[in-house]
Design a protein around this motif. Structure first.
Motif, PDB file in Angstrom:
ATOM      1  N   ALA A 152       6.087   1.926  11.478  1.00  0.00           N
ATOM      2  CA  ALA A 152       5.645   2.853  10.435  1.00  0.00           C
ATOM      3  C   ALA A 152       4.493   2.331   9.594  1.00  0.00           C
ATOM      4  CB  ALA A 152       6.823   3.196   9.516  1.00  0.00           C
ATOM      5  N   VAL A 153       4.113   1.064   9.760  1.00  0.00           N
ATOM      6  CA  VAL A 153       3.112   0.502   8.848  1.00  0.00           C
ATOM      7  C   VAL A 153       1.735   1.120   9.060  1.00  0.00           C
ATOM      8  CG1 VAL A 153       4.355  -1.672   8.640  1.00  0.00           C
ATOM      9  CG2 VAL A 153       2.609  -1.428  10.401  1.00  0.00           C
ATOM     10  N   LEU A 154       1.411   1.552  10.276  1.00  0.00           N
ATOM     11  CA  LEU A 154       0.093   2.139  10.508  1.00  0.00           C
ATOM     12  C   LEU A 154      -0.016   3.519   9.873  1.00  0.00           C
ATOM     13  CD1 LEU A 154      -2.663   1.823  11.743  1.00  0.00           C
ATOM     14  CD2 LEU A 154      -1.767   2.663  13.912  1.00  0.00           C
ATOM     15  N   ASP A 155       1.075   4.283   9.822  1.00  0.00           N
ATOM     16  CA  ASP A 155       1.045   5.579   9.135  1.00  0.00           C
ATOM     17  C   ASP A 155       0.663   5.405   7.675  1.00  0.00           C
ATOM     18  OD1 ASP A 155       1.640   7.387  11.184  1.00  0.00           O
ATOM     19  OD2 ASP A 155       3.769   6.957  11.062  1.00  0.00           O
ATOM     20  N   ALA A 156       1.208   4.370   7.048  1.00  0.00           N
ATOM     21  CA  ALA A 156       0.881   4.118   5.643  1.00  0.00           C
ATOM     22  C   ALA A 156      -0.589   3.776   5.473  1.00  0.00           C
ATOM     23  CB  ALA A 156       1.758   2.986   5.100  1.00  0.00           C
ATOM     24  N   ALA A 157      -1.149   3.046   6.434  1.00  0.00           N
ATOM     25  CA  ALA A 157      -2.555   2.662   6.328  1.00  0.00           C
ATOM     26  C   ALA A 157      -3.492   3.849   6.541  1.00  0.00           C
ATOM     27  CB  ALA A 157      -2.873   1.561   7.335  1.00  0.00           C
ATOM     28  N   LEU A 158      -3.090   4.777   7.408  1.00  0.00           N
ATOM     29  CA  LEU A 158      -3.969   5.898   7.754  1.00  0.00           C
ATOM     30  C   LEU A 158      -3.807   7.089   6.818  1.00  0.00           C
ATOM     31  CD1 LEU A 158      -3.656   5.928  11.649  1.00  0.00           C
ATOM     32  CD2 LEU A 158      -5.565   5.081  10.285  1.00  0.00           C
ATOM     33  N   HIS A 159      -2.614   7.289   6.275  1.00  0.00           N
ATOM     34  CA  HIS A 159      -2.334   8.530   5.553  1.00  0.00           C
ATOM     35  C   HIS A 159      -1.795   8.277   4.148  1.00  0.00           C
ATOM     36  CE1 HIS A 159      -3.068  10.460   9.356  1.00  0.00           C
ATOM     37  NE2 HIS A 159      -2.082   9.808   9.931  1.00  0.00           N
ATOM     38  N   HIS A 160      -2.213   7.187   3.519  1.00  0.00           N
ATOM     39  CA  HIS A 160      -1.800   6.945   2.140  1.00  0.00           C
ATOM     40  C   HIS A 160      -2.408   8.014   1.239  1.00  0.00           C
ATOM     41  CE1 HIS A 160      -5.787   5.298   0.959  1.00  0.00           C
ATOM     42  NE2 HIS A 160      -5.830   4.959   2.236  1.00  0.00           N
ATOM     43  N   GLU A 161      -1.690   8.337   0.168  1.00  0.00           N
ATOM     44  CA  GLU A 161      -2.059   9.482  -0.671  1.00  0.00           C
ATOM     45  C   GLU A 161      -2.918   9.053  -1.861  1.00  0.00           C
ATOM     46  OE1 GLU A 161       1.628  11.272  -1.649  1.00  0.00           O
ATOM     47  OE2 GLU A 161       2.112  11.808   0.409  1.00  0.00           O
ATOM     48  N   THR A 162      -3.978   8.328  -1.579  1.00  0.00           N
ATOM     49  CA  THR A 162      -4.917   7.952  -2.630  1.00  0.00           C
ATOM     50  C   THR A 162      -6.331   8.209  -2.128  1.00  0.00           C
ATOM     51  OG1 THR A 162      -5.358   5.647  -1.973  1.00  0.00           O
ATOM     52  CG2 THR A 162      -3.329   6.074  -3.200  1.00  0.00           C
ATOM     53  N   GLU A 163      -7.279   8.134  -3.050  1.00  0.00           N
ATOM     54  CA  GLU A 163      -8.684   8.267  -2.690  1.00  0.00           C
ATOM     55  C   GLU A 163      -9.336   6.917  -2.464  1.00  0.00           C
ATOM     56  OE1 GLU A 163     -10.508  10.505  -5.771  1.00  0.00           O
ATOM     57  OE2 GLU A 163      -9.456  12.376  -5.296  1.00  0.00           O
ATOM     58  N   LEU A 164      -8.572   5.850  -2.536  1.00  0.00           N
ATOM     59  CA  LEU A 164      -9.116   4.505  -2.365  1.00  0.00           C
ATOM     60  C   LEU A 164      -9.277   4.182  -0.880  1.00  0.00           C
ATOM     61  CD1 LEU A 164      -6.930   2.650  -5.018  1.00  0.00           C
ATOM     62  CD2 LEU A 164      -9.257   3.501  -5.278  1.00  0.00           C
ATOM     63  N   PRO A 165     -10.379   3.570  -0.475  1.00  0.00           N
ATOM     64  CA  PRO A 165     -10.546   3.183   0.934  1.00  0.00           C
ATOM     65  C   PRO A 165      -9.685   1.954   1.237  1.00  0.00           C
ATOM     66  CG  PRO A 165     -12.448   2.476  -0.349  1.00  0.00           C
ATOM     67  CD  PRO A 165     -11.581   3.276  -1.290  1.00  0.00           C
ATOM     68  N   LEU A 166      -8.787   2.083   2.170  1.00  0.00           N
ATOM     69  CA  LEU A 166      -7.925   0.972   2.551  1.00  0.00           C
ATOM     70  C   LEU A 166      -8.579   0.209   3.690  1.00  0.00           C
ATOM     71  CD1 LEU A 166      -4.108   0.936   2.750  1.00  0.00           C
ATOM     72  CD2 LEU A 166      -5.411   0.004   4.658  1.00  0.00           C
ATOM     73  N   LEU A 167      -8.723  -1.089   3.521  1.00  0.00           N
ATOM     74  CA  LEU A 167      -9.379  -1.930   4.520  1.00  0.00           C
ATOM     75  C   LEU A 167      -8.424  -2.898   5.200  1.00  0.00           C
ATOM     76  CD1 LEU A 167     -12.610  -2.812   2.499  1.00  0.00           C
ATOM     77  CD2 LEU A 167     -12.282  -0.941   4.120  1.00  0.00           C
ATOM     78  N   GLU A 168      -7.319  -3.233   4.527  1.00  0.00           N
ATOM     79  CA  GLU A 168      -6.423  -4.267   5.051  1.00  0.00           C
ATOM     80  C   GLU A 168      -4.982  -3.898   4.746  1.00  0.00           C
ATOM     81  OE1 GLU A 168      -5.784  -9.139   4.678  1.00  0.00           O
ATOM     82  OE2 GLU A 168      -6.848  -8.018   3.116  1.00  0.00           O
ATOM     83  N   HIS A 169      -4.097  -4.225   5.678  1.00  0.00           N
ATOM     84  CA  HIS A 169      -2.670  -4.019   5.470  1.00  0.00           C
ATOM     85  C   HIS A 169      -1.956  -5.349   5.682  1.00  0.00           C
ATOM     86  CE1 HIS A 169       1.013  -1.582   5.201  1.00  0.00           C
ATOM     87  NE2 HIS A 169       1.501  -2.454   6.069  1.00  0.00           N
ATOM     88  N   VAL A 170      -1.113  -5.723   4.721  1.00  0.00           N
ATOM     89  CA  VAL A 170      -0.366  -6.976   4.764  1.00  0.00           C
ATOM     90  C   VAL A 170       1.109  -6.653   4.878  1.00  0.00           C
ATOM     91  CG1 VAL A 170       0.135  -9.146   3.583  1.00  0.00           C
ATOM     92  CG2 VAL A 170      -2.131  -8.111   3.379  1.00  0.00           C
TER      93      VAL A 170
END
Length: 282
Positions: free
Chosen positions: A19-37
């Motif tokens: 499920a971690v990739l769903d959070a990286a691709l579809h997070h509900e913010t306008e911030l650009p996500l570059l990294e997932h830890v």
């Protein structure tokens, strides 16, 4: 920003790495996500490949790093002091080339939401016989896993960066556990909508506490600067708004919306006891 930015309910039988990739691709913010830890339970070799296809940096903290297998491009290469770690088979580069376009089609489907990463990764791990695209994504993931582990071994600052990011996440989990006291952290509802409603309420409360603390911390910093107290901007990275010792979770709250409210709605700051300069030097 310490936000609780994504919410997803998954089965307890499902590995959280799905499920971690769903959070990286579809997070509900306008911030650009570059990294997932994430931690060890949230990583797989397939995820390394999918994150690379999505042009995102995947930085898990892998337990028992010395027991991990690294994968050489060619078996005849020598890697010096880390040669003993290259116990895996050589990377199948021909397979990656043949399936390159198909892998990017899968990545586009994930990005567009045509299929969820939770469903895709779960199905891929459940297959007994791996198809070509599955094996190609895994081969690509092995390349990036090898590069990642070599960077972790050689870069202590990167290791500390991963540790700090995970500590922030664990602090948010602790806040959620303290907030979710009514049912002792157990979802007793059977319907998915009811479970999602309870989880959403918890997310709203976490974000409300973070926003509340952030506003007061910014007001306190502004007061310190206005009074001439030296504030080093480099120190602000060590501040966290995920604090809750000053918040009462139990009791009854009454909100009088008819009463006149202040323009900013912030209480006066507490006076610091003693000389703040002396306490800072101490």
């Amino acid at each position: 920003q310490h936000q609780h930015a994504y919410l997803q309910l998954i089965s307890i039988q499902l590995r959280e790495g799905c499920a971690v990739l769903d959070a990286a691709l579809h997070h509900e913010t306008e911030l650009p996500l570059l990294e997932h830890v994430t931690d060890t339970a949230g990583y797989t070799e397939i995820l390394f490949g999918l994150f690379a296809l999505e042009q995102l940096l995947f930085s898990p903290r892998i337990r028992d790093l010395a027991d991990q297998r690294l994968y050489p491009l060619l078996r005849r290469h020598a890697y010096g002091e880390v040669d003993a770690l290259f116990r895996g088979p050589p990377i199948n580069r021909d397979l990656i080339r043949r399936c390159w376009d198909d892998m990017h089609r899968v990545a586009a489907s994930l990005r567009d939401g045509t299929v969820t990463a939770t469903l895709l990764v779960g199905k891929l791990h459940a297959l007994r016989r791996k198809n070509g695209v599955h094996r190609a994504i895994q081969e690509l993931g092995r390349v990036h896993k090898t590069l990642f582990i070599l960077r972790v071994i050689s870069d202590p600052d990167y290791r500390r960066h991963i540790g700090r990011a995970l500590n922030r996440g664990e602090t948010e989990h602790s806040l959620g556990r303290d907030l979710f006291f009514g049912q002792q952290g157990i979802f007793r509802e059977r319907e998915y909508e009811a479970q999602l409603n309870r989880a959403t309420c918890l997310s709203v409360l976490i974000n409300a506490i973070v926003v509340w603390n952030t506003r007061y911390m910014m007001k306190a910093l502004g007061h310190l600067r206005a009074t001439g107290y030296p504030v080093d901007d480099a120190d602000l990275t060590y501040l966290s708004p995920v604090l809750w010792d000053h918040i009462t979770f139990h009791g009854t709250y009454h909100f009088d919306f008819a009463a006149p409210r202040k323009r900013h709605g912030l209480r006066p700051l507490r006076q610091v006891r003693g000389d703040p300069t002396r306490s800072r030097q101490a």
